[in-house]
Design an enzyme around this catalytic site. Structure first.
Site, PDB file in Angstrom:
ATOM      1  CB  ILE A  53      -0.932   0.033   1.225  1.00 28.30           C
ATOM      2  CG1 ILE A  53      -1.818  -1.220   1.266  1.00 28.30           C
ATOM      3  CG2 ILE A  53      -1.794   1.288   1.221  1.00 28.30           C
ATOM      4  CD1 ILE A  53      -2.546  -1.406   2.587  1.00 28.30           C
ATOM      5  CG  HIS A  89      -0.063   3.461   4.037  1.00 29.47           C
ATOM      6  ND1 HIS A  89      -1.280   3.005   4.504  1.00 29.47           N
ATOM      7  CD2 HIS A  89       0.782   2.403   4.119  1.00 29.47           C
ATOM      8  CE1 HIS A  89      -1.164   1.733   4.859  1.00 29.47           C
ATOM      9  NE2 HIS A  89       0.072   1.346   4.624  1.00 29.47           N
ATOM     10  CB  ILE A 122      12.100   2.283   7.498  1.00 29.53           C
ATOM     11  CG1 ILE A 122      13.370   3.113   7.658  1.00 29.53           C
ATOM     12  CG2 ILE A 122      11.081   2.986   6.617  1.00 29.53           C
ATOM     13  CD1 ILE A 122      13.175   4.492   8.188  1.00 29.53           C
ATOM     14  CB  SER A 153       3.477   0.330   8.056  1.00 29.83           C
ATOM     15  OG  SER A 153       2.418   0.924   7.353  1.00 29.83           O
TER      16      SER A 153
END
Length: 610
Positions: A105, A107, A459, A461
């Site tokens: 995704i 985001h 790192i 989401s």
């Protein structure tokens, strides 16, 4: 023609009669026009030897880790005239940790706490993906996301996310009511009463994105070296340069010299056995067979392709630590034990392509304390993806959960979002680890105690979305730390795609003599020419798993039962390795399903869940 991905008439499956390019649907007739200038040359023409030994070990910058962040940093550095190498522990980029197995995704950034580095980099990174896909052709679908409220108690959560998004600079957010929600998502749960809509959220295949970025970096002069595990880092007190020691486990092809030595040793072993036989008849039952066995073992060991492990010594003026779940270990090696990585395990179920139709957007529940929750989403390639779970590796209770419990949680939670999917159509299960850390935010800085060590660590989401923006900032940190980086006058931002869209079986078939038309993987219609192209690209690609990630050969519902042996044959032919030296997918190649290929009984059990 070209159309927005969310319009009903434009929606399709990437690679089938068209592609998603820069967020929009492009028909197969117009596909060639999206490739961009300067990337028409086929990489199959490049003189590349995947088994060649490196000769240079002195660099300006060493990037440790080839996930999405490390790859983006490498490409950003390739725009300059500095000497850069990437060291990756796995045998391929994006082959471990979070980048290998996440939701894909892109985001928008409304979920991140204002003031954090997550909030700083997510939205700018999101906005870079359109142009990146125009240049690199990894496939990018902008289908938007919906955070779904299922009860009145969820509504304040949507308001809070909306306000966070505003503070983070995220644009185009709005809360939609039940009527509009059902128009946008006809299969949404009857319990859904509202949703936070972010039209800018998108979907990629994370390893395909990372491969494209790393491949372009390599084409522009970055030395990407796989199967290198860093063992030690120290700084020269005089020059300030880093000395990095890494072990390299490599595949060895058959060697004429080794073969000749093996024949000689086998002959010596047989003669030794014969000589022993003349000395003592009683030795017949043991000495001769033993000698021949030893000789045969030596013969096999020297002629059979295997692996070698060597130690390599690198020097670099700067080190970028992008090592994912191993970032705390790399930092400690360099003299900065400043943080701890606390991996969080995420499990996923992947369903057949005929199930992707059950939702149009990325569907989130209202978030909880462990993260964004278990998501239902269509993938770029048309599958339905359910997940992830959130299991902290350091929590024994989390890691003690059984496969049955994991499967039950994924299906039940996703049925709360959409109810119509057929759980018996599960074709694969996989898992990955997110690099949660003790600071509770991304760590992107020049290390305060070890000058010229740039941290890009912890790192998690939405790291995929933020990765291109993180890379720009890391290069700025390198410049601020003293890296003299002049523009690379030959930098070419373009990369030709490996996979070509197909129009059903039109013009292709299994067993065709023309590699462009010869289908090797029947589920995904992958041709021999596409596999050869992947092998001959600038990144080393000599395993069926590496080919699978680049071409989708083995990604379909049969999970490689038809094509994997054929892929091995092609890799062996192109690399001059024997088929025995070509790595295949580890058996059973599923994280928590009962077996690689589900039985009818297994499928019925899944259908009965919830």
């Amino acid at each position: 023609g070209v159309g927005m991905a969310n319009s009903d008439e434009a929606r399709g499956v990437h690679g089938e009669k068209g592609v998603y390019s820069a967020g929009e649907w492009v028909s197969i007739e117009d596909w060639d026009k999206t490739l961009g200038p300067g990337n028409g040359k086929s990489c199959s023409e490049c003189p590349y030897d995947p088994l060649a030994d490196p000769t240079n070990f002195d660099f300006d910058v060493l990037v440790i880790g080839a996930g999405c962040v490390g790859a983006c940093v490498a490409r950003e550095l390739s725009k300059s005239d500095v000497k850069v190498a990437v060291l990756e522990r796995a045998d391929d980029v994006a082959n471990g940790g979070a980048t290998k197995a996440n939701s894909g995704i892109v985001h928008a950034g409304y979920d991140d706490r204002p003031g954090t580095l997550r909030a700083k980099f997510c939205w700018p990174g999101n906005q870079m993906f359109r142009e990146l896909d125009r240049e690199l052709n990894f496939g990018y679908l902008i289908n938007g996301s919906l955070v779904v409220a299922r009860c009145e108690d969820d509504l304040p959560i949507l308001d809070g996310l909306m306000e966070r998004g505003r503070k983070n600079g995220v644009q185009n957010l709005r809360i939609i009511e039940q009527k509009e929600l059902r128009e946008m998502e006809p299969g949404i749960s009857p319990d859904a009463i509202a949703a936070l809509y972010s039209p800018d959220a998108g979907t990629v295949t994370p390893y395909e994105f990372t491969i494209a970025v790393a491949e372009n970096a390599a084409s522009n002069g970055v030395d990407v070296r796989m199967s290198r595990e860093v063992q030690a880092i120290e700084k020269d007190n005089v020059t300030g340069a880093f000395k990095v020691q890494a072990t390299h486990k490599d595949t060895l092809p058959p060697s004429p010299v080794r073969y000749a030595c093996a024949v000689a040793l086998l002959g010596i072993a047989i003669l030794s056995g014969a000589y022993a036989l003349t000395l003592a008849v009683g030795a017949v039952s043991c000495t001769l067979p033993a000698a021949v066995s030893v000789g045969a073992a030596v013969f096999s060991g020297l002629t059979w392709p295997g692996t070698s492990t060597t130690t390599e010594h690198y020097t670099a003026r700067f080190v970028v630590n992008a090592a994912g779940c191993a970032a705390d270990k790399i930092s400690a090696m360099a003299g900065a034990p400043d943080f701890e990585i606390k991996p969080r395990w995420g499990d996923y179920l992947l369903l057949h392509k005929d199930q992707g139709k059950h939702c149009r957007h990325v569907l989130f529940p209202a978030p909880g304390p462990m993260g964004k929750g278990i998501v239902a989403q269509p993938t770029l390639w048309g599958n339905l993806l359910l997940g992830p779970t959130a299991r902290d590796v350091h929590n024994p209770e989390h890691m003690a959960r059984t496969s049955t419990q994991i499967i039950h949680e994924l299906i039940v939670k996703c049925r709360e979002l959409i109810g119509g999917f057929d759980a018996g159509k599960v074709i694969h299960a996989f898992a990955g680890m997110r690099a949660k850390n003790s600071r509770n935010d991304w760590i992107i800085e020049e290390c305060p105690t070890v000058p010229r060590l740039i941290q890009a660590a912890g790192i998690d989401s939405p790291g995929l979305a933020g990765s291109p923006a993180i890379a720009i900032h890391v290069v700025k940190l390198l410049r601020d730390a003293g890296l003299d980086a002049k523009p690379n006058p030959t930098f070419n931002p373009y990369r030709r795609p490996i996979i070509r869209p197909k129009d059903g079986w039109k013009g292709i078939k299994i067993g065709h003599k023309d590699p462009e038309k010869n289908v090797v993987c029947k589920c995904e219609k992958v041709t021999e020419a596409e596999i050869v192209d992947a092998i001959r690209r600038p990144l080393r690609c000599i395993s069926t798993q590496a080919v699978r990630k680049r071409t989708r050969a083995g990604m379909g519902h049969c999970q490689g039962s038809f094509c994997e042996p054929r892929v091995k044959e092609i890799i062996a032919r192109e690399t001059k390795l024997s088929q025995s030296a070509v790595d295949g997918r580890p058996w059973p190649a599923t994280s928590f399903l009962p077996q690689r290929w589900l039985s009818d009984e297994d499928k019925e059990t899944l259908r009965k869940v919830a």
